[in-house]
Write a protein that holds these residues in place. Structure first.
Motif, short mmCIF file in Angstrom:
data_model
loop_
_atom_site.label_atom_id
_atom_site.label_comp_id
_atom_site.label_asym_id
_atom_site.label_seq_id
_atom_site.Cartn_x
_atom_site.Cartn_y
_atom_site.Cartn_z
N TYR A 1 42.12 11.72 19.10
CA TYR A 1 41.57 12.59 20.14
C TYR A 1 41.16 13.94 19.57
CZ TYR A 1 43.91 9.36 23.44
OH TYR A 1 44.34 8.26 24.14
N TYR B 1 42.58 12.62 31.88
CA TYR B 1 43.32 11.63 32.69
C TYR B 1 44.82 11.90 32.70
CZ TYR B 1 43.66 9.30 28.12
OH TYR B 1 43.87 9.03 26.80
N TYR B 2 45.33 12.57 31.66
CA TYR B 2 46.76 12.91 31.67
C TYR B 2 47.05 13.95 32.76
CZ TYR B 2 47.09 10.52 27.17
OH TYR B 2 47.05 9.58 26.18
FE FE Z 1 45.42 8.52 25.88
#
Ligand code: FE
Length: 351
Positions: free
Chosen positions: A173, A229-230
């Motif tokens: 990421y 999304y976290y």
């Molecule tokens: Fe992830």
């Protein structure tokens, strides 16, 4: 003699049944999917694919590294038809290792923006993104002003000394985000930026993205990086502790006035040695349908990649993710810059 006759008869039966089986497999409409995504919402969508096409999906689930290792071990004997991975850095790695084959699909060409797919060659495109996630800044409004975290570049500003938290710099990421920052700033300024981020750290990198958000809420960090999304998961959570976390932090979609917020993808490609190539392409095209996009993207609080499709997700809306300017640097640059960025991270001491 009797014994060996019996044995050869048994062998003949076994061979016949194996032959029948092989034939059945050849006639069967199947798709062997190696997937690093494990969401129940995806499963509902796969069932629909099978019902509408008659193509049965056999799934091999593992994490991204596990899938890549397995494909390498299997080589040309691999039964994989479609490989699904999370993050452009990992897709690029698999691509560099020759695990995909290029495909040509007018449907995918029309549906998915070119910057969210592998660089197209005369042979076609190796991997395609089917959902995006934004990598954003979470900050403590009690310690940090919004205007001081309006860009990724500002994470290196000495104003934020002792406040920055991230997971490992080498995590895909971060590698993907840093690769696009370096692409934009150039090598020299890019590396200086990474050094500045390291100099501002509140602690050595550790944990996952959710841990960084919690670190901001607890006061250990003033600023952190996380995928959207976290945050959406915490917004949707009924747990009191998650609500408490979200009450303490604010979300910034960086670079809105300039290059746009970094987005990454979950994507897929047809395996190099796919035996069911047509089924694989049919599946890839199915993933670009509005129906599948709703499951694939919305189901995990991500964004659709298909042009013109909008997300309808209250948790994403709540953090300002329903309309933001996304970075348009082709994700193919991640492949180009990844090794260079890893070397920069080593030089500046970004763990
Ligand atoms: Fe992830």
């Amino acid at each position: 003699m009797k014994h060996s006759l019996k044995l050869s008869a048994a062998l003949a039966v076994a061979a016949a049944s194996l032959g029948a089986q092989t034939q059945a497999f050849a006639q069967d409409k199947v798709l062997n999917l190696y997937s690093a995504r494990h969401y129940q919402t995806d499963e509902v969508m796969y069932d629909t694919f099978t019902k509408t096409t008659g193509i049965k999906i056999n799934r091999v689930d593992a994490d991204d590294a596990g899938i890549i290792a397995r494909l390498r071990a299997e080589g040309a004997a691999s039964p994989a038809d479609v490989i699904m991975l999370v993050d452009a850095a990992r897709l690029a790695t698999a691509d560099t290792q020759g695990l995909f084959q290029p495909i040509k699909s007018a449907k995918l060409d029309a549906a998915i923006p070119a910057n969210l797919r592998a660089h197209a060659t005369a042979d076609g495109v190796t991997w395609t993104g089917f959902s995006t996630r934004a990598r954003v800044i979470v900050y403590d409004p009690a310690r940090v002003k919004a205007e001081d975290v309006a860009t990724y570049e500002q994470l290196a500003n000495p104003k934020l000394k002792g406040m920055v938290c991230t997971r490992s710099g080498s995590h895909p990421y971060n590698l993907s985000l840093f690769s696009t920052v370096v692409e934009r700033l150039g090598d020299q300024k890019g590396e200086a930026w990474l050094k500045g981020v390291v100099d501002n750290m509140a602690r050595a990198p550790k944990g996952g993205d959710t841990d960084q958000i919690k670190g901001v809420a607890s006061g250990e960090c003033g600023v952190a990086l996380t995928n959207t999304y976290y945050i959406a998961r915490l917004v949707k959570s009924d747990k009191a502790e998650d609500k408490a976390v979200m009450s303490k932090v604010k979300v910034m979609f960086p670079n809105q006035g300039t290059s746009g917020t970094h987005v990454n993808i979950a994507g897929a490609g047809v395996a190099k040695h796919a035996k069911n190539r047509d089924n694989a392409i049919a599946f890839m095209e199915f993933l670009s349908s509005p129906y599948a996009q709703d499951y694939f993207a919305n189901g995990n609080n991500e964004f659709p990649t298909v042009k013109g499709l909008k997300i309808d997700n209250p948790a994403i809306k709540a953090i300002g993710g329903d309309s933001f300017k996304a970075e348009t640097v082709p994700l193919g640059v991640v492949a180009k810059n990844m090794t260079k960025v890893q070397q920069m991270l080593d030089r500046v001491g970004y763990k």
